[in-house]
Write a protein that holds these residues in place. Structure first.
Motif, short mmCIF file in Angstrom:
data_model
loop_
_atom_site.label_atom_id
_atom_site.label_comp_id
_atom_site.label_asym_id
_atom_site.label_seq_id
_atom_site.Cartn_x
_atom_site.Cartn_y
_atom_site.Cartn_z
N ARG A 1 0.31 -1.43 -0.07
CA ARG A 1 -0.07 -0.20 -0.31
C ARG A 1 0.44 0.98 -0.20
O ARG A 1 0.24 2.25 -0.02
N ARG B 1 2.61 2.30 2.69
CA ARG B 1 1.92 3.20 3.76
C ARG B 1 2.62 2.57 4.47
O ARG B 1 3.21 1.72 5.08
N HIS C 1 -2.86 5.17 13.04
CA HIS C 1 -3.47 5.47 11.70
C HIS C 1 -3.52 6.74 11.06
O HIS C 1 -3.53 7.48 10.90
N GLN D 1 -11.14 5.79 4.87
CA GLN D 1 -10.42 6.00 6.44
C GLN D 1 -10.21 4.83 7.21
O GLN D 1 -9.61 4.20 7.79
N SER E 1 -8.45 1.56 5.69
CA SER E 1 -7.21 2.00 5.74
C SER E 1 -7.18 1.53 7.32
O SER E 1 -5.92 0.25 7.45
N ASP F 1 -4.32 -1.49 8.17
CA ASP F 1 -3.22 -1.79 8.67
C ASP F 1 -3.05 -2.68 9.72
O ASP F 1 -1.71 -3.03 10.03
#
Length: 307
Positions: free
Chosen positions: A38, A40, A90, A111, A114, A118
Protein backbone atom coordinates in the motif's frame (compact mmCIF):
# COMPACT_ATOMS: atom_id res chain seq x y z
CA UNK A 1 8.04 7.59 36.98
CA UNK A 2 5.00 9.86 37.41
CA UNK A 3 2.99 7.70 34.96
CA UNK A 4 3.88 4.53 36.87
CA UNK A 5 2.81 6.11 40.15
CA UNK A 6 -0.55 7.10 38.61
CA UNK A 7 -1.05 3.53 37.43
CA UNK A 8 -0.18 2.05 40.84
CA UNK A 9 -2.59 4.47 42.52
CA UNK A 10 -5.36 3.56 40.09
CA UNK A 11 -4.88 -0.15 40.68
CA UNK A 12 -4.90 0.26 44.45
CA UNK A 13 -8.13 2.28 44.49
CA UNK A 14 -10.36 -0.56 43.34
CA UNK A 15 -11.99 -1.71 46.61
CA UNK A 16 -13.17 -5.11 45.38
CA UNK A 17 -10.32 -5.70 42.96
CA UNK A 18 -8.94 -9.18 42.52
CA UNK A 19 -5.21 -9.01 43.28
CA UNK A 20 -3.91 -9.66 39.77
CA UNK A 21 -0.22 -10.40 39.66
CA UNK A 22 1.78 -7.53 38.18
CA UNK A 23 5.25 -7.46 36.72
CA UNK A 24 7.94 -4.82 36.45
CA UNK A 25 7.71 -2.74 33.27
CA UNK A 26 9.48 -4.45 30.39
CA UNK A 27 11.02 -2.93 27.27
CA UNK A 28 9.13 -0.39 25.17
CA UNK A 29 10.03 -0.32 21.47
CA UNK A 30 8.94 2.07 18.73
CA UNK A 31 9.06 1.45 15.00
CA UNK A 32 7.52 2.48 11.70
CA UNK A 33 6.59 -0.56 9.63
CA UNK A 34 6.20 -0.15 5.87
CA UNK A 35 3.38 -1.95 4.08
CA UNK A 36 4.90 -2.06 0.61
CA UNK A 37 1.66 -3.29 -0.95
CA UNK A 38 0.00 0.00 0.00
CA UNK A 39 3.09 2.26 0.15
CA UNK A 40 1.95 3.06 3.68
CA UNK A 41 3.97 3.47 6.88
CA UNK A 42 2.31 2.38 10.13
CA UNK A 43 3.96 3.58 13.39
CA UNK A 44 3.76 1.15 16.31
CA UNK A 45 4.70 1.22 19.98
CA UNK A 46 5.30 -2.17 21.58
CA UNK A 47 5.22 -2.77 25.33
CA UNK A 48 6.52 -6.12 26.51
CA UNK A 49 6.05 -7.58 29.99
CA UNK A 50 9.15 -8.72 31.84
CA UNK A 51 10.24 -12.33 31.48
CA UNK A 52 11.14 -14.72 28.71
CA UNK A 53 8.02 -16.88 28.29
CA UNK A 54 5.27 -16.74 25.69
CA UNK A 55 2.63 -14.02 26.22
CA UNK A 56 -0.66 -13.02 24.58
CA UNK A 57 -0.70 -9.78 22.59
CA UNK A 58 -3.26 -6.95 22.58
CA UNK A 59 -3.54 -4.35 19.81
CA UNK A 60 -4.86 -0.84 20.49
CA UNK A 61 -6.29 1.47 17.80
CA UNK A 62 -6.56 5.18 18.60
CA UNK A 63 -9.47 7.52 18.04
CA UNK A 64 -9.72 10.32 15.48
CA UNK A 65 -6.69 12.59 15.79
CA UNK A 66 -4.84 10.19 18.08
CA UNK A 67 -1.47 8.49 18.00
CA UNK A 68 0.55 5.70 19.60
CA UNK A 69 0.23 7.76 22.81
CA UNK A 70 -3.50 7.06 22.98
CA UNK A 71 -4.67 4.45 25.48
CA UNK A 72 -1.50 4.93 27.53
CA UNK A 73 -3.06 4.10 30.90
CA UNK A 74 -4.70 0.95 29.57
CA UNK A 75 -1.54 -0.19 27.75
CA UNK A 76 0.60 0.29 30.86
CA UNK A 77 -1.86 -1.66 32.98
CA UNK A 78 -2.18 -4.54 30.52
CA UNK A 79 1.58 -4.84 30.04
CA UNK A 80 2.06 -4.83 33.81
CA UNK A 81 -0.51 -7.66 34.00
CA UNK A 82 1.61 -9.82 31.71
CA UNK A 83 0.33 -9.00 28.21
CA UNK A 84 2.27 -7.59 25.29
CA UNK A 85 0.56 -4.45 23.97
CA UNK A 86 0.97 -2.92 20.52
CA UNK A 87 -0.35 0.60 19.92
CA UNK A 88 -1.02 1.38 16.24
CA UNK A 89 -1.02 4.82 14.62
CA UNK A 90 -3.20 5.21 11.52
CA UNK A 91 -1.97 7.74 8.92
CA UNK A 92 -4.80 9.86 7.58
CA UNK A 93 -6.86 9.78 10.77
CA UNK A 94 -4.06 10.35 13.32
CA UNK A 95 -2.85 13.56 14.99
CA UNK A 96 -1.59 14.92 11.67
CA UNK A 97 -5.18 15.86 10.77
CA UNK A 98 -5.32 18.29 13.70
CA UNK A 99 -2.70 20.49 12.05
CA UNK A 100 -4.40 20.45 8.68
CA UNK A 101 -7.96 21.03 9.88
CA UNK A 102 -9.13 17.86 8.14
CA UNK A 103 -10.85 16.21 11.09
CA UNK A 104 -14.29 15.69 9.60
CA UNK A 105 -12.92 14.42 6.30
CA UNK A 106 -10.87 11.82 8.15
CA UNK A 107 -14.06 10.09 9.32
CA UNK A 108 -14.61 8.55 5.88
CA UNK A 109 -15.29 4.90 5.00
CA UNK A 110 -11.99 4.90 3.12
CA UNK A 111 -10.11 5.78 6.29
CA UNK A 112 -11.91 3.01 8.17
CA UNK A 113 -10.84 0.49 5.53
CA UNK A 114 -7.25 1.77 5.76
CA UNK A 115 -7.34 1.32 9.54
CA UNK A 116 -8.70 -2.21 9.26
CA UNK A 117 -5.98 -3.08 6.76
CA UNK A 118 -3.38 -1.59 9.15
CA UNK A 119 -4.52 -4.11 11.77
CA UNK A 120 -4.23 -7.06 9.37
CA UNK A 121 -0.78 -5.83 8.31
CA UNK A 122 0.52 -5.36 11.87
CA UNK A 123 -0.60 -8.85 12.90
CA UNK A 124 1.20 -10.21 9.83
CA UNK A 125 4.35 -8.30 10.78
CA UNK A 126 4.26 -9.56 14.36
CA UNK A 127 4.48 -13.06 12.94
CA UNK A 128 7.25 -12.21 10.48
CA UNK A 129 9.57 -10.24 12.74
CA UNK A 130 11.58 -12.00 15.40
CA UNK A 131 12.66 -8.82 17.16
CA UNK A 132 12.07 -5.08 17.17
CA UNK A 133 14.81 -3.28 19.08
CA UNK A 134 14.86 -4.64 22.63
CA UNK A 135 11.48 -6.34 22.16
CA UNK A 136 11.67 -10.10 21.55
CA UNK A 137 8.65 -10.66 19.32
CA UNK A 138 9.25 -14.41 19.27
CA UNK A 139 7.66 -14.37 22.75
CA UNK A 140 4.30 -13.34 21.29
CA UNK A 141 1.68 -16.09 21.27
CA UNK A 142 -0.20 -15.23 18.10
CA UNK A 143 -2.86 -17.83 18.88
CA UNK A 144 -3.99 -15.46 21.67
CA UNK A 145 -4.57 -12.00 20.16
CA UNK A 146 -6.87 -9.34 21.59
CA UNK A 147 -8.06 -6.22 19.74
CA UNK A 148 -9.09 -2.94 21.34
CA UNK A 149 -9.60 0.70 20.50
CA UNK A 150 -11.25 3.98 21.42
CA UNK A 151 -13.86 5.90 19.38
CA UNK A 152 -12.79 5.52 15.71
CA UNK A 153 -10.54 2.80 17.11
CA UNK A 154 -13.62 1.15 18.62
CA UNK A 155 -15.23 1.23 15.17
CA UNK A 156 -12.05 -0.38 13.82
CA UNK A 157 -12.24 -3.02 16.54
CA UNK A 158 -15.89 -3.76 15.73
CA UNK A 159 -14.99 -4.39 12.09
CA UNK A 160 -12.11 -6.70 13.01
CA UNK A 161 -14.45 -8.59 15.36
CA UNK A 162 -17.06 -9.22 12.68
CA UNK A 163 -19.29 -6.18 12.16
CA UNK A 164 -21.18 -6.46 8.87
CA UNK A 165 -21.07 -3.57 6.39
CA UNK A 166 -23.73 -3.78 3.64
CA UNK A 167 -21.49 -2.35 0.92
CA UNK A 168 -18.60 -4.69 1.74
CA UNK A 169 -20.38 -7.98 2.29
CA UNK A 170 -20.48 -10.28 5.27
CA UNK A 171 -17.26 -10.65 7.29
CA UNK A 172 -15.30 -8.65 4.71
CA UNK A 173 -13.00 -7.17 7.35
CA UNK A 174 -13.04 -9.79 10.10
CA UNK A 175 -9.65 -11.03 11.28
CA UNK A 176 -10.20 -14.50 12.71
CA UNK A 177 -6.79 -14.42 14.38
CA UNK A 178 -8.31 -12.05 16.96
CA UNK A 179 -9.89 -14.03 19.80
CA UNK A 180 -11.44 -11.26 21.93
CA UNK A 181 -12.11 -7.52 21.71
CA UNK A 182 -12.69 -4.44 23.86
CA UNK A 183 -14.32 -1.32 22.40
CA UNK A 184 -14.10 1.96 24.33
CA UNK A 185 -17.03 4.14 23.19
CA UNK A 186 -18.49 1.72 20.62
CA UNK A 187 -20.76 3.01 17.85
CA UNK A 188 -23.90 1.67 16.18
CA UNK A 189 -23.94 1.71 12.35
CA UNK A 190 -24.65 5.10 10.79
CA UNK A 191 -27.20 3.46 8.51
CA UNK A 192 -28.99 0.14 8.37
CA UNK A 193 -29.97 -2.32 11.06
CA UNK A 194 -27.91 -2.57 14.24
CA UNK A 195 -29.02 -6.18 14.64
CA UNK A 196 -27.79 -7.11 11.15
CA UNK A 197 -24.52 -5.24 11.66
CA UNK A 198 -23.51 -7.19 14.75
CA UNK A 199 -25.17 -10.56 14.22
CA UNK A 200 -21.89 -12.22 13.25
CA UNK A 201 -19.74 -11.02 16.17
CA UNK A 202 -19.05 -14.42 17.73
CA UNK A 203 -15.92 -13.73 19.78
CA UNK A 204 -16.03 -12.41 23.37
CA UNK A 205 -16.61 -8.65 23.16
CA UNK A 206 -16.52 -6.02 25.92
CA UNK A 207 -18.25 -2.66 25.27
CA UNK A 208 -17.21 0.18 27.61
CA UNK A 209 -19.02 3.52 27.70
CA UNK A 210 -20.34 6.22 30.03
CA UNK A 211 -23.54 8.12 30.64
CA UNK A 212 -21.94 11.30 29.17
CA UNK A 213 -20.19 9.56 26.25
CA UNK A 214 -20.99 11.91 23.37
CA UNK A 215 -18.98 13.74 20.68
CA UNK A 216 -19.83 17.04 18.94
CA UNK A 217 -18.72 15.63 15.56
CA UNK A 218 -21.38 12.91 15.75
CA UNK A 219 -24.31 14.44 17.64
CA UNK A 220 -26.63 11.78 16.22
CA UNK A 221 -24.95 9.19 18.47
CA UNK A 222 -26.30 9.68 21.98
CA UNK A 223 -24.64 8.04 25.00
CA UNK A 224 -27.40 5.41 25.16
CA UNK A 225 -26.76 4.50 21.51
CA UNK A 226 -23.31 3.20 22.45
CA UNK A 227 -25.05 0.32 24.24
CA UNK A 228 -26.73 -0.84 21.02
CA UNK A 229 -23.82 -2.92 19.63
CA UNK A 230 -23.72 -4.98 22.84
CA UNK A 231 -27.47 -5.62 22.74
CA UNK A 232 -27.36 -6.64 19.07
CA UNK A 233 -24.51 -9.14 19.38
CA UNK A 234 -25.34 -12.83 19.85
CA UNK A 235 -25.06 -13.90 23.50
CA UNK A 236 -21.99 -15.64 24.82
CA UNK A 237 -19.03 -13.76 26.26
CA UNK A 238 -20.53 -10.30 25.70
CA UNK A 239 -20.09 -7.62 28.37
CA UNK A 240 -21.21 -4.00 28.76
CA UNK A 241 -19.73 -1.55 31.28
CA UNK A 242 -21.48 1.82 31.71
CA UNK A 243 -19.79 4.25 34.09
CA UNK A 244 -21.90 7.02 35.58
CA UNK A 245 -20.71 10.46 34.45
CA UNK A 246 -17.91 9.14 32.24
CA UNK A 247 -17.27 11.21 29.11
CA UNK A 248 -15.99 10.24 25.68
CA UNK A 249 -12.44 11.37 26.34
CA UNK A 250 -12.28 9.60 29.71
CA UNK A 251 -11.73 6.44 27.66
CA UNK A 252 -8.84 7.89 25.65
CA UNK A 253 -6.53 6.58 28.37
CA UNK A 254 -4.69 9.86 29.01
CA UNK A 255 -2.74 9.80 25.77
CA UNK A 256 -2.09 12.72 23.39
CA UNK A 257 -1.99 15.27 26.18
CA UNK A 258 -5.51 14.53 27.38
CA UNK A 259 -6.27 14.79 31.10
CA UNK A 260 -6.53 11.58 33.06
CA UNK A 261 -9.98 10.24 33.94
CA UNK A 262 -10.83 10.31 37.62
CA UNK A 263 -9.42 7.63 39.90
CA UNK A 264 -12.68 5.66 40.02
CA UNK A 265 -12.96 5.41 36.22
CA UNK A 266 -9.30 4.44 35.93
CA UNK A 267 -9.57 1.76 38.59
CA UNK A 268 -12.76 0.15 37.30
CA UNK A 269 -11.62 0.14 33.66
CA UNK A 270 -8.24 -1.34 34.54
CA UNK A 271 -9.68 -4.01 36.82
CA UNK A 272 -12.50 -4.99 34.45
CA UNK A 273 -10.37 -5.09 31.31
CA UNK A 274 -7.60 -7.12 32.92
CA UNK A 275 -10.20 -9.61 34.14
CA UNK A 276 -11.64 -9.82 30.60
CA UNK A 277 -8.23 -10.36 29.00
CA UNK A 278 -7.25 -12.91 31.61
CA UNK A 279 -10.38 -14.91 30.91
CA UNK A 280 -10.36 -14.66 27.11
CA UNK A 281 -6.61 -14.85 26.43
CA UNK A 282 -5.38 -16.91 29.39
CA UNK A 283 -8.41 -19.10 30.16
CA UNK A 284 -8.65 -17.78 33.74
CA UNK A 285 -12.12 -18.83 34.93
CA UNK A 286 -11.73 -16.94 38.22
CA UNK A 287 -11.45 -13.74 36.19
CA UNK A 288 -14.69 -14.58 34.37
CA UNK A 289 -16.43 -15.21 37.69
CA UNK A 290 -15.28 -11.78 38.85
CA UNK A 291 -16.85 -10.13 35.80
CA UNK A 292 -20.03 -12.17 36.06
CA UNK A 293 -20.37 -11.12 39.69
CA UNK A 294 -19.91 -7.41 38.81
CA UNK A 295 -16.93 -7.45 41.18
CA UNK A 296 -14.91 -4.59 39.69
CA UNK A 297 -15.50 -1.78 42.19
CA UNK A 298 -18.72 -0.31 40.81
CA UNK A 299 -20.50 2.52 42.61
CA UNK A 300 -24.10 3.75 42.45
CA UNK A 301 -25.00 4.64 38.86
CA UNK A 302 -22.48 2.26 37.26
CA UNK A 303 -23.62 -0.89 35.47
CA UNK A 304 -21.90 -4.08 34.31
CA UNK A 305 -24.03 -6.43 32.22
CA UNK A 306 -23.24 -9.73 30.55
CA UNK A 307 -25.03 -12.14 28.24
Amino acid sequence: MKIILILIAALSLTPSSTAWATTSPGPVCEASWVDSARTRTVPVRIRMPEGSGKVPVILFSHGLGGSVDSGMLWALAWASAGFAVVNLQHPGSDRSILRGGAVRGAMSPQQLVSRITDVHFVIDELGRKGREGRCDLSRLDLSRIGMSGHSFGAHTTQAIAGQHFPMAGSNAYTDHRVKAAIAFSPSPPFRGSTEAAFADVQIPFFSITGTDDSVPLTPQIRPADRERPYRAMPPGGKYLLVLDGATHMDFNGRGDGRPAPNAHIQAVVIDATIAFWRWTLLGDEAAKRQLDADDVGLVAGDRLEHR
